[in-house]
Design a protein around this motif. Structure first.
Motif, PDB file in Angstrom:
ATOM      1  N   SER A   4     -15.612  15.957  -7.894  1.00  0.00           N
ATOM      2  CA  SER A   4     -15.696  16.508  -9.134  1.00  0.00           C
ATOM      3  C   SER A   4     -16.798  17.356  -8.846  1.00  0.00           C
ATOM      4  CB  SER A   4     -15.642  15.666 -10.434  1.00  0.00           C
ATOM      5  OG  SER A   4     -16.771  14.761 -10.219  1.00  0.00           O
ATOM      6  N   ALA A   7     -16.512  20.324  -6.979  1.00  0.00           N
ATOM      7  CA  ALA A   7     -15.472  21.237  -7.420  1.00  0.00           C
ATOM      8  C   ALA A   7     -16.206  22.237  -8.342  1.00  0.00           C
ATOM      9  CB  ALA A   7     -14.504  20.930  -8.151  1.00  0.00           C
ATOM     10  N   THR A   8     -17.420  21.613  -8.912  1.00  0.00           N
ATOM     11  CA  THR A   8     -18.116  22.334  -9.932  1.00  0.00           C
ATOM     12  C   THR A   8     -18.939  23.327  -9.103  1.00  0.00           C
ATOM     13  OG1 THR A   8     -18.014  20.676 -11.663  1.00  0.00           O
ATOM     14  CG2 THR A   8     -20.003  22.302 -11.945  1.00  0.00           C
ATOM     15  N   THR A  12     -14.145  25.641  -7.778  1.00  0.00           N
ATOM     16  CA  THR A  12     -12.691  25.658  -7.655  1.00  0.00           C
ATOM     17  C   THR A  12     -12.362  24.164  -8.378  1.00  0.00           C
ATOM     18  OG1 THR A  12     -10.991  25.814  -6.139  1.00  0.00           O
ATOM     19  CG2 THR A  12     -12.807  24.394  -5.446  1.00  0.00           C
ATOM     20  N   SER A  13     -10.997  23.780  -8.184  1.00  0.00           N
ATOM     21  CA  SER A  13     -10.784  22.492  -8.751  1.00  0.00           C
ATOM     22  C   SER A  13     -10.601  21.477  -7.754  1.00  0.00           C
ATOM     23  CB  SER A  13      -9.143  22.849  -9.296  1.00  0.00           C
ATOM     24  OG  SER A  13      -8.184  22.988  -8.443  1.00  0.00           O
ATOM     25  N   THR A  14     -10.370  20.161  -8.416  1.00  0.00           N
ATOM     26  CA  THR A  14     -10.341  19.184  -7.417  1.00  0.00           C
ATOM     27  C   THR A  14      -9.049  19.214  -6.735  1.00  0.00           C
ATOM     28  OG1 THR A  14      -9.665  17.606  -9.215  1.00  0.00           O
ATOM     29  CG2 THR A  14     -12.004  17.637  -8.483  1.00  0.00           C
ATOM     30  N   THR A  15      -7.988  19.610  -7.525  1.00  0.00           N
ATOM     31  CA  THR A  15      -6.591  19.692  -6.731  1.00  0.00           C
ATOM     32  C   THR A  15      -6.718  20.547  -5.607  1.00  0.00           C
ATOM     33  OG1 THR A  15      -5.555  19.390  -8.908  1.00  0.00           O
ATOM     34  CG2 THR A  15      -4.359  20.265  -7.283  1.00  0.00           C
TER      35      THR A  15
END
Length: 224
Positions: A4, A7-8, A12-15
């Protein structure tokens, strides 16, 4: 850091990160336990590189994998930089031996000989030969003397750019900076060239009496 936080920091996103790990363009984290992996700064730098490749260049996963694979194999920095030039220019490798481009390759080599420019090991050379061929198709057949005029103007900027960008940092960070710089330089040169051509067209129209003398005059300087 956890996924997480990665991602921050990378924006971008964790997915998306999980997908990149699954397809092999992002290294996996180090497992802390059965459900948690730990990520490092190198993962942030890789994510930022992938984002540039994806968003600025519209690169496919296959194309991204070719570049990140070179980095992960421990290739020297100059090899990575050459790969970035090849990526940015989008010039096919077989152009180096295609007889249809022989005359344009020779102009490129003659320019390099006159200026003592060393290509490493050929992405930029192929790119110029390809560009010369494309220009000739629309009637802009540049000879070596004309290329020398361009080189006279550009070489000092190249030396300053190299000094600013430099080879410092991880291979991912060097690649990201170089790809962004190539894109920015290309846009700047195209914009200046377009502005010059527009100005030449306006001057020609004014000289022919086909346009008023004050057509498209630039705004007055502040305070003037």
């Amino acid at each position: 850091m956890k996924l997480s936080e990665l991602a921050t920091q990378s924006g971008t996103s964790t997915t998306t990160l999980k997908h990149w790990i699954r397809v092999g363009i992002m290294p996996a984290g180090v497992l802390k336990n059965a459900t948690t992996a730990i990520y490092q700064q190198r993962h942030v730098e890789r994510a930022r590189l992938i984002i540039v490749l994806r968003d600025v260049y519209g690169a496919s996963t296959t194309a991204i994998s070719a570049l990140t694979g070179l980095i992960d194999a421990g290739a020297p920095t100059l090899d990575v930089m050459n790969a970035c030039q090849a990526f940015a220019l989008g010039t096919p490798d077989d152009l180096a031996s295609d007889p249809a481009y022989a005359a344009y390759r020779e102009r490129t080599y003659e320019l390099m000989r006159r200026r003592d420019w060393r290509g490493y090991p050929g992405a930029a050379e192929r790119g110029l030969a390809h560009a010369l061929a494309q220009a000739a198709e629309v009637g802009l057949d540049y000879d070596v003397d004309t290329l020398m005029e361009y080189a006279d103007a550009l070489e000092p900027f190249a030396e300053r750019n190299v000094a600013v960008l430099g080879p410092d940092g991880s291979p991912d960070e060097v690649a990201r900076r170089m790809l962004l710089a190539v894109n920015a330089r290309a846009r700047q040169l195209v914009a200046i060239s377009s502005l010059a051509h527009a100005a030449a067209s306006v001057r020609s129209a004014i000289a022919r009496g086909a346009a008023p003398p004050d057509l498209a005059a630039p705004p007055a300087a502040p305070g003037a």
